[in-house]
Scaffold this motif. Structure first.
Motif, PDB file in Angstrom:
ATOM      1  N   TRP A   3       0.823  -1.212   0.000  1.00 42.52           N
ATOM      2  CA  TRP A   3       0.000   0.000   0.000  1.00 42.52           C
ATOM      3  C   TRP A   3       0.857   1.262   0.000  1.00 42.52           C
ATOM      4  O   TRP A   3       1.895   1.302   0.655  1.00 42.52           O
ATOM      5  CB  TRP A   3      -0.899  -0.007   1.240  1.00 42.52           C
ATOM      6  CG  TRP A   3      -1.755   1.218   1.385  1.00 42.52           C
ATOM      7  CD1 TRP A   3      -2.868   1.514   0.665  1.00 42.52           C
ATOM      8  CD2 TRP A   3      -1.585   2.304   2.311  1.00 42.52           C
ATOM      9  NE1 TRP A   3      -3.400   2.712   1.077  1.00 42.52           N
ATOM     10  CE2 TRP A   3      -2.635   3.213   2.075  1.00 42.52           C
ATOM     11  CE3 TRP A   3      -0.648   2.596   3.306  1.00 42.52           C
ATOM     12  CZ2 TRP A   3      -2.783   4.388   2.803  1.00 42.52           C
ATOM     13  CZ3 TRP A   3      -0.783   3.776   4.033  1.00 42.52           C
ATOM     14  CH2 TRP A   3      -1.846   4.653   3.786  1.00 42.52           C
ATOM     15  N   SER A   4       0.435   2.264  -0.724  1.00 41.31           N
ATOM     16  CA  SER A   4       1.119   3.558  -0.622  1.00 41.31           C
ATOM     17  C   SER A   4       0.108   4.681  -0.851  1.00 41.31           C
ATOM     18  O   SER A   4      -1.006   4.447  -1.342  1.00 41.31           O
ATOM     19  CB  SER A   4       2.259   3.653  -1.638  1.00 41.31           C
ATOM     20  OG  SER A   4       1.731   3.464  -2.920  1.00 41.31           O
ATOM     21  N   VAL A   5       0.525   5.865  -0.474  1.00 38.74           N
ATOM     22  CA  VAL A   5      -0.359   7.035  -0.577  1.00 38.74           C
ATOM     23  C   VAL A   5      -0.337   7.552  -2.011  1.00 38.74           C
ATOM     24  O   VAL A   5       0.728   7.738  -2.598  1.00 38.74           O
ATOM     25  CB  VAL A   5       0.119   8.136   0.399  1.00 38.74           C
ATOM     26  CG1 VAL A   5      -0.647   9.429   0.186  1.00 38.74           C
ATOM     27  CG2 VAL A   5      -0.021   7.646   1.833  1.00 38.74           C
ATOM     28  N   ASP A   6      -1.529   7.765  -2.540  1.00 33.85           N
ATOM     29  CA  ASP A   6      -1.637   8.174  -3.935  1.00 33.85           C
ATOM     30  C   ASP A   6      -2.035   9.655  -4.053  1.00 33.85           C
ATOM     31  O   ASP A   6      -1.559  10.369  -4.914  1.00 33.85           O
ATOM     32  CB  ASP A   6      -2.695   7.257  -4.599  1.00 33.85           C
ATOM     33  CG  ASP A   6      -2.854   7.550  -6.069  1.00 33.85           C
ATOM     34  OD1 ASP A   6      -1.816   7.774  -6.715  1.00 33.85           O
ATOM     35  OD2 ASP A   6      -3.998   7.578  -6.559  1.00 33.85           O
ATOM     36  N   VAL A   7      -2.930  10.101  -3.174  1.00 36.92           N
ATOM     37  CA  VAL A   7      -3.453  11.477  -3.294  1.00 36.92           C
ATOM     38  C   VAL A   7      -2.478  12.443  -2.619  1.00 36.92           C
ATOM     39  O   VAL A   7      -2.269  12.391  -1.398  1.00 36.92           O
ATOM     40  CB  VAL A   7      -4.858  11.591  -2.657  1.00 36.92           C
ATOM     41  CG1 VAL A   7      -5.416  12.993  -2.858  1.00 36.92           C
ATOM     42  CG2 VAL A   7      -5.809  10.551  -3.249  1.00 36.92           C
ATOM     43  N   SER A   8      -1.897  13.314  -3.414  1.00 32.63           N
ATOM     44  CA  SER A   8      -0.877  14.244  -2.886  1.00 32.63           C
ATOM     45  C   SER A   8      -1.540  15.332  -2.042  1.00 32.63           C
ATOM     46  O   SER A   8      -2.748  15.602  -2.173  1.00 32.63           O
ATOM     47  CB  SER A   8      -0.130  14.899  -4.041  1.00 32.63           C
ATOM     48  OG  SER A   8      -1.018  15.777  -4.719  1.00 32.63           O
TER      49      SER A   8
END
Ligand SMILES: NC(=O)c1ccc[n+]([C@@H]2O[C@H](COP(=O)([O-])OP(=O)(O)OC[C@H]3O[C@@H](n4cnc5c(N)ncnc54)[C@H](O)[C@@H]3O)[C@@H](O)[C@H]2O)c1
Length: 355
Positions: A326-331
């Motif tokens: 999982w990683s953060v997509d929305v900056s």
């Protein structure tokens, strides 16, 4: 698959419903909410249009669960989510524990009865306030940064706060209801054989979040700046250097989705999830962003410290990345732009949010 979301008319519950319906074929969602949060009523129509079945009920009442159909999974997103709840005066400490902890007990009893998996939304406020307050920080521009050249306690690094960080009291009344719910959820899952995933979330924010100075700070600040409401930098040196990370519910939904897809016996159950270092900013930086978009508006300085306040709180996503890819997509930029667009379209959003 059938999914129950408690607190479905709240910012996180309603956003997760929308994101998960977008992601999963054949998903049917129903939810319960007592509409206690000012503004939550506004999400009813939106959810109805998405095909979500809404039950007006209260998670404090065991009998309100009797009318709910069986679910395969439950996302528990009903709570009073303010760190000042129970001490600020508008919500008693007993009410806080009834909503957040006694309510969570009814949720796990429901999971036990239906063998439903549980996704508990916990918080970065389960961590020790004295340990957080004594982290070594340096000032860089108009923000506090972790000084990772200094010796650091266990559970924190330049990636942020992880699950090993101290949860020694005091952690706030709100934090204690969440930490206790975590323990209860894990025990029920273990004793009655249903999966439990716990995510200690950093600040969750996006368009449509109800904003007040003590809950929904990004939304509050952007709406208040745009409407030229008085703003205050509270505590520390009164210049707004305190830092939080910001996570969009869309990103939380991809993590929850991955957890529902993971069959694991034993092993890690508790994760930290937030915007992380790349999505962190100080209040002064947030105000500078607003100045650039809406014209200058200077906050007042209020040096009086606020109970439970801490200068730097950023979550470490490494465990979630390792376990679920999982990683953060929305900056952060995208998040702020989305909130600002919503604020521009909804001139009365602060009043709807109860201010
Ligand atoms: N927003 C954040 O920054 C953040 C960060 C970490 C964790 N969380 C957790 O995420 C969850 C959702 O937070 P949110 O930001 O959407 O808050 P919110 O206030 O927007 O939503 C909570 C919803 O729960 C409902 N509710 C409260 N008590 C209830 C009860 N007894 N019975 C039925 N419904 C009830 C409210 O009416 C509201 O619609 C909470 O558990 C919170 O602790 C939020």
């Amino acid at each position: 698959m059938k999914l129950l979301i408690t607190g479905i008319c709240g910012f996180v519950g309603s956003s997760l419903a929308e994101c998960l319906l977008d992601r999963r074929e054949g998903l049917s969602i129903f939810g319960i909410d007592n509409l206690i949060r000012p503004g939550s009523e506004t999400n009813r129509r939106r959810l109805q249009k998405l095909g979500v079945t809404f039950f007006h009920g209260d998670i404090r009442a065991a009998s309100d669960f009797e009318s709910l159909p069986a679910a395969d999974w439950v996302i528990d997103a009903a709570a009073n989510a303010s760190v000042l709840a129970g001490v600020k005066g508008d919500f008693s400490s007993r009410q806080l524990f009834e909503h957040n902890l006694a309510g969570a007990l009814n949720v796990v009893e429901y999971c036990k009865a239906h063998k439903a998996g549980l996704l508990l939304l916990s918080t970065n406020r389960v961590y020790s306030i004295s340990a957080l307050a004594s982290l070594p920080l340096r000032v860089n521009g108009n923000a506090f940064h972790l000084d990772d050249a200094a010796p650091l306690p266990s559970g924190v690094s330049s990636n942020g706060i992880g699950v090993e960080f101290s949860t020694r009291a005091p952690i706030s009344l709100y934090g204690s209801t969440k930490l206790a719910s975590e323990v209860v959820a894990l025990e029920y899952g273990d004793a009655f054989g249903f999966p439990v995933w716990i995510n200690r979330c950093g600040v969750l924010t996006g368009a449509g979040q109800f904003g007040t100075p003590d809950q929904g700070i990004f939304s509050y600040w952007i709406n208040a700046h745009l409407r030229r409401r008085p703003l205050r930098y509270i505590g520390f040196d009164g210049t707004g250097k305190q830092v939080r990370d910001a996570l969009h519910p869309h990103d939380l939904s991809t993590l929850l989705d991955a957890q529902m897809n993971t069959i694991r016996v034993g092993g890690q159950r508790i994760y930290t999830a937030g915007g992380g270092p790349q999505n962190a900013m100080s209040l002064a930086q947030l105000n500078a962003w607003c100045d650039e978009h809406f014209g200058p508006h200077a906050p007042q300085s209020d040096l009086r410290p606020r109970v439970y306040d801490i200068p730097w709180l950023v979550m470490d996503n490494c465990d979630a990345q390792r376990s679920f890819g999982w990683s953060v997509d929305v900056s952060l930029e995208k998040l702020l732009t989305e909130i600002a667009g919503h604020a521009e379209r909804n001139p009365d959003w602060l009043e709807i949010s109860g201010l």
